[in-house]
Design a protein around this motif. Structure first.
Motif, PDB file in Angstrom:
ATOM      1  N   ARG A  69      10.013  11.903   5.720  1.00 41.68           N
ATOM      2  CA  ARG A  69      10.172  12.813   6.865  1.00 41.68           C
ATOM      3  C   ARG A  69       8.835  13.033   7.570  1.00 41.68           C
ATOM      4  O   ARG A  69       8.812  13.398   8.752  1.00 41.68           O
ATOM      5  CB  ARG A  69      10.763  14.145   6.405  1.00 41.68           C
ATOM      6  CG  ARG A  69       9.948  14.909   5.360  1.00 41.68           C
ATOM      7  CD  ARG A  69      10.766  16.069   4.802  1.00 41.68           C
ATOM      8  NE  ARG A  69      10.108  16.735   3.679  1.00 41.68           N
ATOM      9  CZ  ARG A  69       9.395  17.849   3.797  1.00 41.68           C
ATOM     10  NH1 ARG A  69       9.239  18.419   4.977  1.00 41.68           N
ATOM     11  NH2 ARG A  69       8.839  18.397   2.726  1.00 41.68           N
ATOM     12  N   PHE A  70       7.735  12.780   6.861  1.00 45.46           N
ATOM     13  CA  PHE A  70       6.419  12.969   7.476  1.00 45.46           C
ATOM     14  C   PHE A  70       6.120  11.868   8.499  1.00 45.46           C
ATOM     15  O   PHE A  70       5.345  12.080   9.431  1.00 45.46           O
ATOM     16  CB  PHE A  70       5.344  13.021   6.394  1.00 45.46           C
ATOM     17  CG  PHE A  70       5.515  14.177   5.447  1.00 45.46           C
ATOM     18  CD1 PHE A  70       5.252  15.474   5.866  1.00 45.46           C
ATOM     19  CD2 PHE A  70       5.984  13.970   4.162  1.00 45.46           C
ATOM     20  CE1 PHE A  70       5.425  16.551   5.013  1.00 45.46           C
ATOM     21  CE2 PHE A  70       6.169  15.046   3.290  1.00 45.46           C
ATOM     22  CZ  PHE A  70       5.881  16.336   3.718  1.00 45.46           C
ATOM     23  N   VAL A  71       6.755  10.711   8.340  1.00 44.40           N
ATOM     24  CA  VAL A  71       6.646   9.659   9.356  1.00 44.40           C
ATOM     25  C   VAL A  71       7.269  10.147  10.665  1.00 44.40           C
ATOM     26  O   VAL A  71       6.705   9.979  11.748  1.00 44.40           O
ATOM     27  CB  VAL A  71       7.339   8.371   8.869  1.00 44.40           C
ATOM     28  CG1 VAL A  71       7.582   7.409  10.033  1.00 44.40           C
ATOM     29  CG2 VAL A  71       6.504   7.692   7.796  1.00 44.40           C
ATOM     30  N   VAL A  72       8.445  10.753  10.557  1.00 39.74           N
ATOM     31  CA  VAL A  72       9.124  11.260  11.751  1.00 39.74           C
ATOM     32  C   VAL A  72       8.365  12.459  12.329  1.00 39.74           C
ATOM     33  O   VAL A  72       8.287  12.626  13.549  1.00 39.74           O
ATOM     34  CB  VAL A  72      10.578  11.636  11.420  1.00 39.74           C
ATOM     35  CG1 VAL A  72      11.274  12.245  12.633  1.00 39.74           C
ATOM     36  CG2 VAL A  72      11.343  10.401  10.957  1.00 39.74           C
ATOM     37  N   ALA A  73       7.779  13.283  11.454  1.00 41.31           N
ATOM     38  CA  ALA A  73       6.947  14.386  11.942  1.00 41.31           C
ATOM     39  C   ALA A  73       5.760  13.830  12.731  1.00 41.31           C
ATOM     40  O   ALA A  73       5.351  14.413  13.751  1.00 41.31           O
ATOM     41  CB  ALA A  73       6.449  15.230  10.773  1.00 41.31           C
ATOM     42  N   CYS A  74       5.228  12.700  12.273  1.00 41.60           N
ATOM     43  CA  CYS A  74       4.151  12.034  13.001  1.00 41.60           C
ATOM     44  C   CYS A  74       4.648  11.598  14.378  1.00 41.60           C
ATOM     45  O   CYS A  74       3.942  11.727  15.384  1.00 41.60           O
ATOM     46  CB  CYS A  74       3.658  10.833  12.205  1.00 41.60           C
ATOM     47  SG  CYS A  74       2.207  10.025  12.897  1.00 41.60           S
ATOM     48  N   LEU A 107       2.720   8.600   3.441  1.00 38.84           N
ATOM     49  CA  LEU A 107       2.332   7.195   3.456  1.00 38.84           C
ATOM     50  C   LEU A 107       0.889   7.046   3.932  1.00 38.84           C
ATOM     51  O   LEU A 107       0.314   7.996   4.482  1.00 38.84           O
ATOM     52  CB  LEU A 107       3.269   6.409   4.374  1.00 38.84           C
ATOM     53  CG  LEU A 107       4.770   6.549   4.090  1.00 38.84           C
ATOM     54  CD1 LEU A 107       5.569   5.682   5.050  1.00 38.84           C
ATOM     55  CD2 LEU A 107       5.097   6.187   2.646  1.00 38.84           C
ATOM     56  N   PRO A 108       0.273   5.872   3.746  1.00 43.35           N
ATOM     57  CA  PRO A 108      -1.082   5.638   4.259  1.00 43.35           C
ATOM     58  C   PRO A 108      -1.146   5.883   5.763  1.00 43.35           C
ATOM     59  O   PRO A 108      -0.154   5.665   6.473  1.00 43.35           O
ATOM     60  CB  PRO A 108      -1.326   4.161   3.925  1.00 43.35           C
ATOM     61  CG  PRO A 108      -0.437   3.883   2.764  1.00 43.35           C
ATOM     62  CD  PRO A 108       0.778   4.713   2.978  1.00 43.35           C
ATOM     63  N   PRO A 109      -2.292   6.344   6.275  1.00 44.93           N
ATOM     64  CA  PRO A 109      -2.395   6.757   7.688  1.00 44.93           C
ATOM     65  C   PRO A 109      -1.907   5.723   8.693  1.00 44.93           C
ATOM     66  O   PRO A 109      -1.147   6.061   9.605  1.00 44.93           O
ATOM     67  CB  PRO A 109      -3.896   7.033   7.851  1.00 44.93           C
ATOM     68  CG  PRO A 109      -4.363   7.402   6.478  1.00 44.93           C
ATOM     69  CD  PRO A 109      -3.553   6.579   5.538  1.00 44.93           C
ATOM     70  N   LEU A 110      -2.326   4.471   8.554  1.00 42.80           N
ATOM     71  CA  LEU A 110      -1.934   3.451   9.527  1.00 42.80           C
ATOM     72  C   LEU A 110      -0.429   3.248   9.533  1.00 42.80           C
ATOM     73  O   LEU A 110       0.205   3.157  10.596  1.00 42.80           O
ATOM     74  CB  LEU A 110      -2.640   2.127   9.228  1.00 42.80           C
ATOM     75  CG  LEU A 110      -2.300   0.963  10.178  1.00 42.80           C
ATOM     76  CD1 LEU A 110      -2.675   1.306  11.609  1.00 42.80           C
ATOM     77  CD2 LEU A 110      -2.989  -0.323   9.719  1.00 42.80           C
ATOM     78  N   LYS A 111       0.138   3.197   8.340  1.00 45.49           N
ATOM     79  CA  LYS A 111       1.584   3.023   8.223  1.00 45.49           C
ATOM     80  C   LYS A 111       2.321   4.235   8.789  1.00 45.49           C
ATOM     81  O   LYS A 111       3.359   4.100   9.443  1.00 45.49           O
ATOM     82  CB  LYS A 111       1.949   2.821   6.750  1.00 45.49           C
ATOM     83  CG  LYS A 111       3.379   2.358   6.518  1.00 45.49           C
ATOM     84  CD  LYS A 111       3.564   1.978   5.056  1.00 45.49           C
ATOM     85  CE  LYS A 111       4.936   1.384   4.818  1.00 45.49           C
ATOM     86  NZ  LYS A 111       5.121   0.980   3.410  1.00 45.49           N
ATOM     87  N   ALA A 117       0.837  -1.202   0.000  1.00 45.96           N
ATOM     88  CA  ALA A 117       0.000   0.000   0.000  1.00 45.96           C
ATOM     89  C   ALA A 117       0.865   1.242   0.000  1.00 45.96           C
ATOM     90  O   ALA A 117       0.853   2.035   0.916  1.00 45.96           O
ATOM     91  CB  ALA A 117      -0.937  -0.006   1.214  1.00 45.96           C
ATOM     92  N   GLY A 118       1.675   1.400  -1.012  1.00 40.58           N
ATOM     93  CA  GLY A 118       2.674   2.466  -1.075  1.00 40.58           C
ATOM     94  C   GLY A 118       2.065   3.840  -1.148  1.00 40.58           C
ATOM     95  O   GLY A 118       0.872   4.027  -0.923  1.00 40.58           O
ATOM     96  N   PRO A 119       2.899   4.842  -1.465  1.00 35.63           N
ATOM     97  CA  PRO A 119       2.435   6.210  -1.477  1.00 35.63           C
ATOM     98  C   PRO A 119       1.378   6.481  -2.534  1.00 35.63           C
ATOM     99  O   PRO A 119       1.240   5.752  -3.499  1.00 35.63           O
ATOM    100  CB  PRO A 119       3.725   6.996  -1.763  1.00 35.63           C
ATOM    101  CG  PRO A 119       4.643   6.023  -2.403  1.00 35.63           C
ATOM    102  CD  PRO A 119       4.313   4.703  -1.818  1.00 35.63           C
ATOM    103  N   ALA A 120       0.625   7.528  -2.301  1.00 33.46           N
ATOM    104  CA  ALA A 120      -0.425   7.908  -3.246  1.00 33.46           C
ATOM    105  C   ALA A 120       0.184   8.238  -4.600  1.00 33.46           C
ATOM    106  O   ALA A 120       1.326   8.646  -4.696  1.00 33.46           O
ATOM    107  CB  ALA A 120      -1.170   9.120  -2.687  1.00 33.46           C
ATOM    108  N   PRO A 121      -0.607   8.071  -5.698  1.00 32.47           N
ATOM    109  CA  PRO A 121      -0.075   8.290  -7.043  1.00 32.47           C
ATOM    110  C   PRO A 121       0.569   9.659  -7.218  1.00 32.47           C
ATOM    111  O   PRO A 121       1.582   9.783  -7.893  1.00 32.47           O
ATOM    112  CB  PRO A 121      -1.317   8.138  -7.934  1.00 32.47           C
ATOM    113  CG  PRO A 121      -2.228   7.249  -7.155  1.00 32.47           C
ATOM    114  CD  PRO A 121      -2.008   7.585  -5.720  1.00 32.47           C
ATOM    115  N   GLU A 122      -0.019  10.684  -6.579  1.00 35.47           N
ATOM    116  CA  GLU A 122       0.548  12.024  -6.788  1.00 35.47           C
ATOM    117  C   GLU A 122       1.915  12.179  -6.153  1.00 35.47           C
ATOM    118  O   GLU A 122       2.646  13.118  -6.441  1.00 35.47           O
ATOM    119  CB  GLU A 122      -0.403  13.100  -6.231  1.00 35.47           C
ATOM    120  CG  GLU A 122      -0.655  12.998  -4.725  1.00 35.47           C
ATOM    121  CD  GLU A 122      -1.852  12.118  -4.417  1.00 35.47           C
ATOM    122  OE1 GLU A 122      -2.386  12.216  -3.299  1.00 35.47           O
ATOM    123  OE2 GLU A 122      -2.259  11.339  -5.307  1.00 35.47           O
TER     124      GLU A 122
END
Length: 482
Positions: free
Chosen positions: A338-343, A29-33, A13-18
């Motif tokens: 980096r958005f994972v780490v921001a999370c 990445l998808p919310p759960l991931k 369930a990789g990143p969104a197409p955009e």
């Protein structure tokens, strides 16, 4: 232009197409991931964030309630600093998957400030005042400090990355032995077995699972290790039952900052050490995520570190710096967003605002953390070795640089009292193997690869076998090889 096929990112369930044309660092990445991967980063660095405030708070003589408050404040400010580093504002923030938190380099000088303060009630305000000044001065110096990046070729960065991993491994070994070095059961077979079981669980998950589960193997391993530890009486749930649901780190809770010259000088030295280590960490992470950190990135990252440090005392937090242990998590999972780490930074802020949430991570026993830490920190050292492979070790000069720099950097690990005769200010720098090894590598690289360099200096051989002598034919052969 024809549309690209949608197959590449189908697994996991990789990143969104955009996002598919973006660098992996900038992918969402998808919310759960996103949430679970961010929580994994928090679990990896939690012990490192809460240890300094617990040590300094105990030295000041804070009550249990005040210690909890100080710990929550450190989590809250670590989250704010992580936001600055990952999301960035203006020219602030490296925009790399960096977790920021309380630097351990400041613990010794802060304890010295506590010892030299007559009224212990003034100790924290004096420390906070010194950190504010050091942070602001570091922020102004960041653009000039970042220019040192040209002195960090692969032979230097590879050495430093390896040292980061090697320097962190003793932390994992200490965790594996138990929570209290003075306790009779410290290093018991029970603690070491729990660490070993956790390590095996993480390795099995990495070997026999795929996709999402494989990427959060450390988090799953920590959860399984914690459950296994319950029958042994090692898992302590009392922090959860005793913690408040909501709590805000009110500004200047311990009093308005005070500015003492000696304390300011001491923390400025710590800031220089922290900036050196952060520079090395950014270079290391840049290699791992395939986005090399240039001068502009390092300047922005140092601004985030120093501004985060200057703001931190407002909410009763300490000096912030990049957390090297999380580099190992990025290297192992290959989740580079980096958005994972921001999370993860968001989790830290929430934990700072909710002591009961913060206590959930603290339930994980130290031996369980130690077992996972072996994988995380060893991955950093392995990344450094990968970088050294590209560094041109067929040249004897580079072999000498690596050999001596590693030796200098390992001194504080193998002989912690090696520099005991030096002044305390010097020990702040010398007791950091990452800093001393980094400085040694930079200086040796300048001496061997820049100063007085002749054309034939490049014509050096591969590392010599024991007993082999340098001869004219030896170098001549190397000249033709190049």
């Amino acid at each position: 232009m024809a549309a690209k096929p949608q197959v590449r990112n189908a697994p996991d369930a990789g990143p969104a197409p955009e996002d598919r044309e973006k660098h992996p660092v900038d992918e969402t990445l998808p919310p759960l991931k996103m949430l679970t991967s961010g929580l994994q980063h928090v679990a990896a660095m939690y012990a490192g964030v809460v240890a300094p405030p617990l040590i300094v708070g105990a030295a000041v003589g804070l009550s249990g309630t005040e210690l909890t408050f100080l710990t929550g404040a450190s989590l809250f400010t670590a989250g704010l600093a992580t936001f600055l580093q990952t999301l960035g504002v203006w020219k602030i923030g490296a925009k790399l998957p960096f977790v920021n938190g309380v630097t351990f380099a400041g613990v010794a000088p802060m304890l010295a400030i506590v010892d030299t303060t007559d009224d212990k009630a003034d100790a924290l305000p004096v420390i906070f005042g010194a950190i504010i000044v050091a942070g602001l001065l570091g922020f102004l110096a960041a653009p000039w400090f970042s220019r040192l990046v040209r002195f960090f070729p692969p032979v230097v960065t590879g050495t430093v990355i390896t040292l980061i991993g090697v320097s962190l491994l003793p932390v994992a070994f200490g965790w594996a032995q138990g929570p209290n070095p003075k306790a009779e059961d410290y290093g018991s077979t029970t603690f070491l077995s729990l660490a070993g079981i956790t390590l095996v669980v993480v390795l099995l998950l990495r070997r026999f699972t795929r996709g999402f589960v494989k990427q959060i193997a450390v988090l799953v391993g920590l959860a399984i290790g914690t459950l296994i530890a319950i029958p042994f009486g090692v898992t302590d749930f009392s922090p959860v039952t005793e913690a408040d649901i909501v709590g805000f780190p009110s500004p200047f809770h311990f009093g308005a900052p005070q500015f003492a010259l000696a304390a300011i000088i001491s923390m400025c030295v710590v800031m220089l050490v922290s900036m050196t280590e952060s520079t090395a960490d950014m270079l290391a992470l840049g290699e791992i995520v395939d986005r090399p950190a240039d001068e502009k990135t390092i300047a922005a990252g140092l601004r985030a570190d120093t501004l985060g440090s200057a703001i931190s005392p407002l909410f009763n937090g300490f000096m912030c710096s990049a957390f090297a242990q999380n580099i190992g998590l990025v290297a192992m999972t290959r989740i580079r967003s980096r958005f994972v780490v921001a999370c993860g930074g968001g989790f830290l802020v929430l934990m700072g605002l909710s002591p009961v949430a913060a206590s959930l991570i603290s339930v994980v026993p130290r031996p369980v953390l130690g077992g996972a830490g072996v994988v995380l920190f060893g991955s950093v050292a392995a990344s450094g070795i990968q970088t050294l492979v590209k560094a041109g070790l067929e040249k004897d000069n580079n072999v000498l640089i690596v050999a001596v720099s590693l030796a200098v950097g390992i001194i504080p690990i193998t002989k912690p009292d090696f520099y005991h005769a030096f002044p305390e200010t010097a020990q702040i720098i010398l007791d950091s193997g990452i800093s001393t090894g980094c400085v040694a590598a930079v200086l040796l690289n300048v001496v061997f690869n820049h100063l007085g360099r002749r054309q034939d200096d490049d014509d050096v051989t591969a590392p010599m076998e024991p007993g082999e002598e340098i001869s004219g034919s030896h170098t001549t052969k190397a000249a033709h090889a190049h």
